[in-house]
Structures are given as structure tokens and as C-alpha cells.
Design a protein around this motif. Structure first.
Motif, PDB file in Angstrom:
ATOM      1  N   PHE A  22       0.826  -1.205   0.000  1.00 12.10           N
ATOM      2  CA  PHE A  22       0.000   0.000   0.000  1.00 12.10           C
ATOM      3  C   PHE A  22       0.862   1.258   0.000  1.00 12.10           C
ATOM      4  O   PHE A  22       0.650   2.169  -0.802  1.00 12.10           O
ATOM      5  CB  PHE A  22      -0.951   0.007   1.200  1.00 12.10           C
ATOM      6  CG  PHE A  22      -1.656   1.322   1.366  1.00 12.10           C
ATOM      7  CD1 PHE A  22      -2.752   1.634   0.573  1.00 12.10           C
ATOM      8  CD2 PHE A  22      -1.211   2.253   2.287  1.00 12.10           C
ATOM      9  CE1 PHE A  22      -3.386   2.861   0.700  1.00 12.10           C
ATOM     10  CE2 PHE A  22      -1.841   3.481   2.419  1.00 12.10           C
ATOM     11  CZ  PHE A  22      -2.933   3.784   1.624  1.00 12.10           C
ATOM     12  N   VAL A  23       1.847   1.319   0.889  1.00 11.90           N
ATOM     13  CA  VAL A  23       2.699   2.508   1.001  1.00 11.90           C
ATOM     14  C   VAL A  23       3.471   2.739  -0.301  1.00 11.90           C
ATOM     15  O   VAL A  23       3.546   3.864  -0.802  1.00 11.90           O
ATOM     16  CB  VAL A  23       3.650   2.401   2.216  1.00 11.90           C
ATOM     17  CG1 VAL A  23       4.730   3.477   2.183  1.00 11.90           C
ATOM     18  CG2 VAL A  23       2.855   2.491   3.517  1.00 11.90           C
ATOM     19  N   GLU A  24       4.027   1.678  -0.841  1.00  9.75           N
ATOM     20  CA  GLU A  24       4.769   1.805  -2.106  1.00  9.75           C
ATOM     21  C   GLU A  24       3.847   2.299  -3.220  1.00  9.75           C
ATOM     22  O   GLU A  24       4.220   3.176  -4.011  1.00  9.75           O
ATOM     23  CB  GLU A  24       5.375   0.458  -2.487  1.00  9.75           C
ATOM     24  CG  GLU A  24       6.199   0.502  -3.758  1.00  9.75           C
ATOM     25  CD  GLU A  24       6.756  -0.863  -4.120  1.00  9.75           C
ATOM     26  OE1 GLU A  24       6.702  -1.208  -5.313  1.00  9.75           O
ATOM     27  OE2 GLU A  24       7.237  -1.582  -3.220  1.00  9.75           O
ATOM     28  N   GLY A  25       2.651   1.749  -3.288  1.00 12.05           N
ATOM     29  CA  GLY A  25       1.684   2.191  -4.286  1.00 12.05           C
ATOM     30  C   GLY A  25       1.293   3.644  -4.109  1.00 12.05           C
ATOM     31  O   GLY A  25       1.144   4.387  -5.075  1.00 12.05           O
ATOM     32  N   HIS A  26       1.131   4.057  -2.873  1.00 18.20           N
ATOM     33  CA  HIS A  26       0.777   5.450  -2.593  1.00 18.20           C
ATOM     34  C   HIS A  26       1.883   6.379  -3.064  1.00 18.20           C
ATOM     35  O   HIS A  26       1.610   7.414  -3.671  1.00 18.20           O
ATOM     36  CB  HIS A  26       0.524   5.633  -1.090  1.00 18.20           C
ATOM     37  CG  HIS A  26      -0.050   6.971  -0.748  1.00 18.20           C
ATOM     38  ND1 HIS A  26       0.721   8.078  -0.575  1.00 18.20           N
ATOM     39  CD2 HIS A  26      -1.346   7.353  -0.563  1.00 18.20           C
ATOM     40  CE1 HIS A  26      -0.058   9.107  -0.290  1.00 18.20           C
ATOM     41  NE2 HIS A  26      -1.313   8.688  -0.277  1.00 18.20           N
ATOM     42  N   ARG A  27       3.111   6.021  -2.802  1.00 17.13           N
ATOM     43  CA  ARG A  27       4.249   6.858  -3.205  1.00 17.13           C
ATOM     44  C   ARG A  27       4.385   6.938  -4.725  1.00 17.13           C
ATOM     45  O   ARG A  27       4.864   7.937  -5.248  1.00 17.13           O
ATOM     46  CB  ARG A  27       5.526   6.333  -2.575  1.00 17.13           C
ATOM     47  CG  ARG A  27       5.561   6.614  -1.089  1.00 17.13           C
ATOM     48  CD  ARG A  27       6.853   6.197  -0.470  1.00 17.13           C
ATOM     49  NE  ARG A  27       6.882   6.626   0.926  1.00 17.13           N
ATOM     50  CZ  ARG A  27       7.621   6.059   1.849  1.00 17.13           C
ATOM     51  NH1 ARG A  27       8.412   5.043   1.529  1.00 17.13           N
ATOM     52  NH2 ARG A  27       7.586   6.502   3.082  1.00 17.13           N
ATOM     53  N   LYS A  28       3.975   5.883  -5.429  1.00 12.35           N
ATOM     54  CA  LYS A  28       4.045   5.866  -6.895  1.00 12.35           C
ATOM     55  C   LYS A  28       2.747   6.358  -7.527  1.00 12.35           C
ATOM     56  O   LYS A  28       2.637   6.383  -8.742  1.00 12.35           O
ATOM     57  CB  LYS A  28       4.332   4.449  -7.402  1.00 12.35           C
ATOM     58  CG  LYS A  28       5.693   3.925  -7.013  1.00 12.35           C
ATOM     59  CD  LYS A  28       6.055   2.608  -7.690  1.00 12.35           C
ATOM     60  CE  LYS A  28       5.012   1.557  -7.590  1.00 12.35           C
ATOM     61  NZ  LYS A  28       5.426   0.248  -8.148  1.00 12.35           N
ATOM     62  N   VAL A  65       3.095   8.491  11.304  1.00 10.12           N
ATOM     63  CA  VAL A  65       2.333   9.683  10.911  1.00 10.12           C
ATOM     64  C   VAL A  65       2.113   9.709   9.401  1.00 10.12           C
ATOM     65  O   VAL A  65       1.002  10.006   8.927  1.00 10.12           O
ATOM     66  CB  VAL A  65       3.053  10.967  11.390  1.00 10.12           C
ATOM     67  CG1 VAL A  65       2.388  12.223  10.835  1.00 10.12           C
ATOM     68  CG2 VAL A  65       3.119  11.012  12.903  1.00 10.12           C
ATOM     69  N   GLU A  66       3.143   9.380   8.625  1.00 13.77           N
ATOM     70  CA  GLU A  66       3.000   9.324   7.165  1.00 13.77           C
ATOM     71  C   GLU A  66       1.976   8.279   6.747  1.00 13.77           C
ATOM     72  O   GLU A  66       1.126   8.524   5.888  1.00 13.77           O
ATOM     73  CB  GLU A  66       4.338   8.992   6.497  1.00 13.77           C
ATOM     74  CG  GLU A  66       5.373  10.088   6.561  1.00 13.77           C
ATOM     75  CD  GLU A  66       6.721   9.632   6.026  1.00 13.77           C
ATOM     76  OE1 GLU A  66       7.368  10.439   5.343  1.00 13.77           O
ATOM     77  OE2 GLU A  66       7.119   8.478   6.289  1.00 13.77           O
ATOM     78  N   ILE A  67       2.060   7.107   7.361  1.00 12.79           N
ATOM     79  CA  ILE A  67       1.134   6.024   7.015  1.00 12.79           C
ATOM     80  C   ILE A  67      -0.293   6.407   7.359  1.00 12.79           C
ATOM     81  O   ILE A  67      -1.218   6.184   6.570  1.00 12.79           O
ATOM     82  CB  ILE A  67       1.536   4.703   7.718  1.00 12.79           C
ATOM     83  CG1 ILE A  67       2.931   4.254   7.233  1.00 12.79           C
ATOM     84  CG2 ILE A  67       0.502   3.616   7.462  1.00 12.79           C
ATOM     85  CD1 ILE A  67       3.541   3.160   8.072  1.00 12.79           C
ATOM     86  N   GLU A  68      -0.490   6.992   8.530  1.00 16.45           N
ATOM     87  CA  GLU A  68      -1.841   7.423   8.921  1.00 16.45           C
ATOM     88  C   GLU A  68      -2.392   8.438   7.937  1.00 16.45           C
ATOM     89  O   GLU A  68      -3.569   8.402   7.588  1.00 16.45           O
ATOM     90  CB  GLU A  68      -1.836   7.974  10.340  1.00 16.45           C
ATOM     91  CG  GLU A  68      -1.662   6.901  11.403  1.00 16.45           C
ATOM     92  CD  GLU A  68      -1.537   7.455  12.811  1.00 16.45           C
ATOM     93  OE1 GLU A  68      -1.263   8.677  12.973  1.00 16.45           O
ATOM     94  OE2 GLU A  68      -1.700   6.664  13.746  1.00 16.45           O
ATOM     95  N   ALA A  69      -1.529   9.347   7.470  1.00 16.60           N
ATOM     96  CA  ALA A  69      -1.973  10.352   6.482  1.00 16.60           C
ATOM     97  C   ALA A  69      -2.339   9.677   5.168  1.00 16.60           C
ATOM     98  O   ALA A  69      -3.326  10.052   4.513  1.00 16.60           O
ATOM     99  CB  ALA A  69      -0.877  11.389   6.269  1.00 16.60           C
ATOM    100  N   MET A  70      -1.568   8.663   4.760  1.00 15.32           N
ATOM    101  CA  MET A  70      -1.866   7.944   3.523  1.00 15.32           C
ATOM    102  C   MET A  70      -3.203   7.232   3.633  1.00 15.32           C
ATOM    103  O   MET A  70      -4.011   7.249   2.699  1.00 15.32           O
ATOM    104  CB  MET A  70      -0.778   6.912   3.228  1.00 15.32           C
ATOM    105  CG  MET A  70       0.533   7.493   2.823  1.00 15.32           C
ATOM    106  SD  MET A  70       1.750   6.162   2.649  1.00 15.32           S
ATOM    107  CE  MET A  70       3.263   7.093   2.524  1.00 15.32           C
TER     108      MET A  70
END
Length: 73
Positions: A22-28, A65-70
């Protein structure tokens, strides 16, 4: 034909991997990849998600904090 869903709680390793996807996808900005991660996370327990978030922070891949924002966005 009616399709029933039977929720299965994923393993902790699966929750960790799904959050990473999920995090990788969000960043891309890859919505499909984000949805793959979320499809597993939706069956995970809150404790599993918290643990996965802490592991990502410890591995310096993303802060909580970054993950919660995502996840909120």
C-alpha cells in the motif's frame, strides 16, 4: 448467483506485506497497487495494522504519521 465473503484474518506477515504494498503504491500514485494492499488490510485486526505500522517505522520505510496520512487520504 450470490457470492458470500467469509472474512479470514491474515497472518501478521501478510499484514506487514500488504501495508508495504500500500505505502509503495501510494508513493508511486498507483491506485491498483494501493487497492491490492488495502484488500488484505481490510481483514486485518487493528493490532496487526499497528504492528505493521511500527515495523515500517522501525525499518525506516515510512513513519506512523505518514502512514496514517496515507490511509486517511
Amino acid at each position: 448467483m450470490y457470492h458470500r465473503e467469509y472474512p479470514i484474518t491474515p497472518s501478521q506477515q501478510a499484514a506487514h506485506g500488504a501495508l508495504g504494498i500500500f505505502v509503495e503504491g501510494h508513493r508511486k500514485d498507483d491506485v491498483r497497487q494501493m487497492l491490492v494492499g488495502l484488500s488484505v488490510l481490510r481483514s486485518a485486526t487493528a493490532a496487526q495494522i499497528q504492528s505493521a505500522m511500527a515495523a515500517m517505522q522501525a525499518g525506516q520505510r515510512a513513519t506512523i504519521v505518514e502512514i496514517e496520512a496515507m490511509l486517511a487520504g
